[in-house]
Design a protein around this motif. Sequence first.
Motif, PDB file in Angstrom:
ATOM      1  N   SER A  31      16.825  -8.255  -4.819  1.00  0.00           N
ATOM      2  CA  SER A  31      15.996  -8.179  -6.026  1.00  0.00           C
ATOM      3  C   SER A  31      16.480  -9.175  -7.056  1.00  0.00           C
ATOM      4  CB  SER A  31      16.062  -6.766  -6.615  1.00  0.00           C
ATOM      5  OG  SER A  31      17.375  -6.462  -7.046  1.00  0.00           O
TER       6      SER A  31
ATOM      7  N   THR B 231      13.398  -3.585 -11.782  1.00  0.00           N
ATOM      8  CA  THR B 231      14.500  -3.480 -10.812  1.00  0.00           C
ATOM      9  C   THR B 231      15.879  -3.375 -11.434  1.00  0.00           C
ATOM     10  OG1 THR B 231      14.511  -5.898 -10.674  1.00  0.00           O
ATOM     11  CG2 THR B 231      13.219  -4.686  -9.019  1.00  0.00           C
TER      12      THR B 231
ATOM     13  N   ILE C  50      18.578  -0.339 -11.019  1.00  0.00           N
ATOM     14  CA  ILE C  50      18.284   0.484  -9.835  1.00  0.00           C
ATOM     15  C   ILE C  50      19.333   0.210  -8.759  1.00  0.00           C
ATOM     16  CG2 ILE C  50      16.607   1.055  -8.044  1.00  0.00           C
ATOM     17  CD1 ILE C  50      15.720   1.863 -10.823  1.00  0.00           C
TER      18      ILE C  50
ATOM     19  N   PHE D  19      19.791   0.253  -5.302  1.00  0.00           N
ATOM     20  CA  PHE D  19      18.994   0.368  -4.082  1.00  0.00           C
ATOM     21  C   PHE D  19      19.810   0.878  -2.903  1.00  0.00           C
ATOM     22  CE2 PHE D  19      16.613  -2.713  -6.629  1.00  0.00           C
ATOM     23  CZ  PHE D  19      15.330  -2.168  -6.538  1.00  0.00           C
TER      24      PHE D  19
ATOM     25  N   SER E  64       2.995  -2.729  -5.108  1.00  0.00           N
ATOM     26  CA  SER E  64       4.089  -2.269  -4.245  1.00  0.00           C
ATOM     27  C   SER E  64       3.510  -1.928  -2.882  1.00  0.00           C
ATOM     28  CB  SER E  64       4.768  -1.038  -4.844  1.00  0.00           C
ATOM     29  OG  SER E  64       5.635  -0.442  -3.884  1.00  0.00           O
TER      30      SER E  64
ATOM     31  N   GLU F  38      17.205   8.325  -7.501  1.00  0.00           N
ATOM     32  CA  GLU F  38      17.248   6.875  -7.694  1.00  0.00           C
ATOM     33  C   GLU F  38      15.893   6.246  -7.375  1.00  0.00           C
ATOM     34  OE1 GLU F  38      19.447   3.844  -9.270  1.00  0.00           O
ATOM     35  OE2 GLU F  38      20.112   5.911  -8.932  1.00  0.00           O
ATOM     36  N   GLU F  39      15.229   6.759  -6.390  1.00  0.00           N
ATOM     37  CA  GLU F  39      13.896   6.270  -6.058  1.00  0.00           C
ATOM     38  C   GLU F  39      12.892   6.660  -7.137  1.00  0.00           C
ATOM     39  OE1 GLU F  39      12.775   7.376  -2.072  1.00  0.00           O
ATOM     40  OE2 GLU F  39      14.834   7.156  -1.366  1.00  0.00           O
TER      41      GLU F  39
ATOM     42  N   LEU G 212      13.030   4.282  -9.971  1.00  0.00           N
ATOM     43  CA  LEU G 212      12.251   3.074  -9.747  1.00  0.00           C
ATOM     44  C   LEU G 212      10.775   3.322 -10.019  1.00  0.00           C
ATOM     45  CD1 LEU G 212      11.904   0.162  -8.751  1.00  0.00           C
ATOM     46  CD2 LEU G 212      11.803   1.068  -6.406  1.00  0.00           C
TER      47      LEU G 212
ATOM     48  N   LYS H   5      10.158   3.416 -13.726  1.00  0.00           N
ATOM     49  CA  LYS H   5      10.206   2.079 -14.304  1.00  0.00           C
ATOM     50  C   LYS H   5       8.918   1.304 -14.021  1.00  0.00           C
ATOM     51  CE  LYS H   5      15.130   0.916 -14.669  1.00  0.00           C
ATOM     52  NZ  LYS H   5      15.050   0.042 -15.870  1.00  0.00           N
TER      53      LYS H   5
END
Length: 870
Positions: free
Chosen positions: A654, A660, A663, A665, A718, A733-734, A737, A740
């Motif tokens: 990223s 991003t 984040i 990942f 996306s 965490e997902e 995203l 955001k």
Amino acid sequence: MEEENMNDKLRVVLDATILAVVTALLSTYLGIWNELYTRGDTAAHMTKVKHILDYWPHIRWSHQWAFGLPLFLWYAPLPYIILAMISLLTGSIETAFSLSATSSLYIIALSLYFIILRQTEDNSASLVSALLFLFSPASWVYTLKDGLYPRLIAMVFLPLSIYFYLKFKEHPNRKNYVAFIFILALGLQAHLLIGLITGLTILFFIFFTVNGVRKKLTTTAKIFLPAIALSSYFYLPFFLTQPARRFLGIAVSSPPLPFQHMVFDTDLPPYDGEVLFPVIAPTLIVLLILLYLRNFKVTSNVRGVSKAVFSMTLLFILFAFIGHFGWPSTWYINGFPPGEATIFLSLLMPFIIGILLGSLFSATSQRRRKTLSAFMVCGILIAAVLVYLPISTNELSWISRADNPVIKITMKNITADPSEFNYRFGTDWDRIGMWFNYKYSIPQTREYYGQGILVEDWKFWFEKTVWVDLDNYNETNYALNWFAVKWISISYPHYHYNKFLSKPEFYKKIVEVYEPLVESLHEFVYVNASPIISARNTPTLLIIGDESGYGNIFQALSSLNYNSEYIIPVQGGKFIEDYTLNELKLFDAVFLYGYQFRDRDRAYSLLREYVEAGGGLIIDTGYSPEASSKNFPDPFPASETMATDFGRIWSFTSIDSPVTTGIKFERFSPAIYGVSAPWGMSVSANETIKKWATPVLWNHGHPVIILGEFKKGRVLWSGINLPYHIANYMNPEETKLLIKMIEWALGKREPSNENVRHVVERKNPEIVRITIHDYSRGILFKESYIKNWKAYLTDKDGKRHSLNIYEAGPSFMYIPIGMKHNYPIEILLVYDLSLEEWMGALLSILTLASLIIYGFSPSSRYRKPSIQNA
């Protein structure tokens, strides 16, 4: 002759008095006048009656149960209206219930008496038949064990329908016809299940008492068409509006009735109490044997009636016991287990006994008849004493088990603000939900009316998230916020009170009780409670796609408690072109996920105009018909996509961007679908990205998130199918995203948690008035979405505008206000009749008027009698 007629009338009065005394004594002895709200389902039915008394005539919508539901759209209102009228006369709902139960049983017994008397002209046989019904415990089960008072009230119309049918059959004039149709219609509309049985019974009578196939069919039409039309105010919207799953249903597991219940009670659940009076079955068997051995015959005028009743009896016996012979235990009607067959057998079998006795007495000398009838009546009374007297208390054990003492404990200790209407009370036990709105007017999360729930899936999610799952505080608070819960009661069956005790910063304890019967009862106040009805400036996100896609997004936001204070997700339709540009402009951003289109160019033209005007657009082709597609027009940020997978391991790269940055990942859950399948996605290629867009996230070198500013608006694409991946793994965490992505698409439209000055008034469930003094984007109405609700805006100048209502959150409602107005303004929400309800009501009124005119017209003869003896 006059003296004989007077004696006959005196005998009828005497018999009616005997039945009244027996009914009164039994009702007192069995405790039907005791405190009833703890028994079976009584409290739930009392709550419905209280709803009618509190809010008449605005009774069709209940804001108190299950996040709002149409209380009488799929549940017959007639018994509750009768109970409400009795409550007004007696001044007490409790007294009305006791009186209605006692009166219903007496009317059924008296109707049976007069039916047998009409058929046999024998008072003794009629009295024996009625006494056998009254002394059967099964006759009292609906009230004393199950608390199903509406069913008992509806059951009154079963023998009454038979009586008026036979009266019309004997004297087929207009008035008798109209009276019969009215009674039958009341029976059909009083309760779905009992109405079905009533209608089936009359069909049996027509079949066995009318000669010829053609006359059977024409008679059926002449009887049932007007009766059903008269009941259409209920049945027409019932069948036109409800999903099939609400219609009682099958595949309900129920054991067959034990054989011995024809004579004595096993006193073991589930069928404890569903027993006939012990002398019924033996008496019927003896009479049938005599009929066969002594060759005495049923009189010709009652043969058709006898066949009809005998056939119905065999049908119920078959229903009760067929499970013993291989019938699958799951093939029973929900709400009508085989044990309840005895409730109807307690009426039908004495009916047969009465007819057989009348035929037997008619072939017997008067002296022997008096002796035999006196012997039978005395025998019944002695048997009744032997059955009921040994009980040490005034309640049978099966009645005592139905009397739930835990209800008294919870009713005594639970507390809430009785004046509150804009927050909910949440409980994990349906038995608390039964009585709660009998005492409090506060809306609650439970209900006692499964067929009426409009948000079944979300209700299940709420129950599981809050009461069952542990250590899920973000999801729990997200659910509490969306479902507007302020008070939380924890007790049976989960006892997960430690989940709430361990977080006093969220949940303030106000009640703690330890008693043997409940083990524990805890009550909390959720300190961050959100109201049911509020004027908002919260950003809105229109999600165009299917229900599964919307559900994935809504549920995904829960893992970080990104609740209604931050975003209002609105459930749109599947097709992009179903919207106009002005309609899209009502929302701050649009999310295409699981979407469809009929005309691709037209759909993207609409989206381009929306973005050019300043709208935010998110497109996820990972779950769409365009996972693999080419020649994308603006405002799509790339010219093509490709459906693929890269195995079960992510390989993200990223660049820094508002979406991003921050984040991690590497914390994402595996790229696995199901047990081991690689995660499929939609990707693009670097060379296909348009000049105004920028890729910010790649997987295995292929762009999977692209964003860019297009004219005045913003577009983000996306291909990860991120909401579904979050819904599978609930990885915060997902979710971070996803949030955001949404916030970037919203641009500068940051969530505003400042209160908009407004006043909410709700004097009844069907009318809500919101006066707004400051600028507001819309109204969030956290009650179940249904098309009956209408919204109107009255501006400062008194001009009225209609507003659209959208499905938002967990199938709740959002009303965008749209254009700017001079404040203050007033928003009026009204629960209106649907087209189906108007049609049903109109048909009922027209049928009623026609029957009245027909019945009271000068000619009182029914010109074409269609019923003849069979």
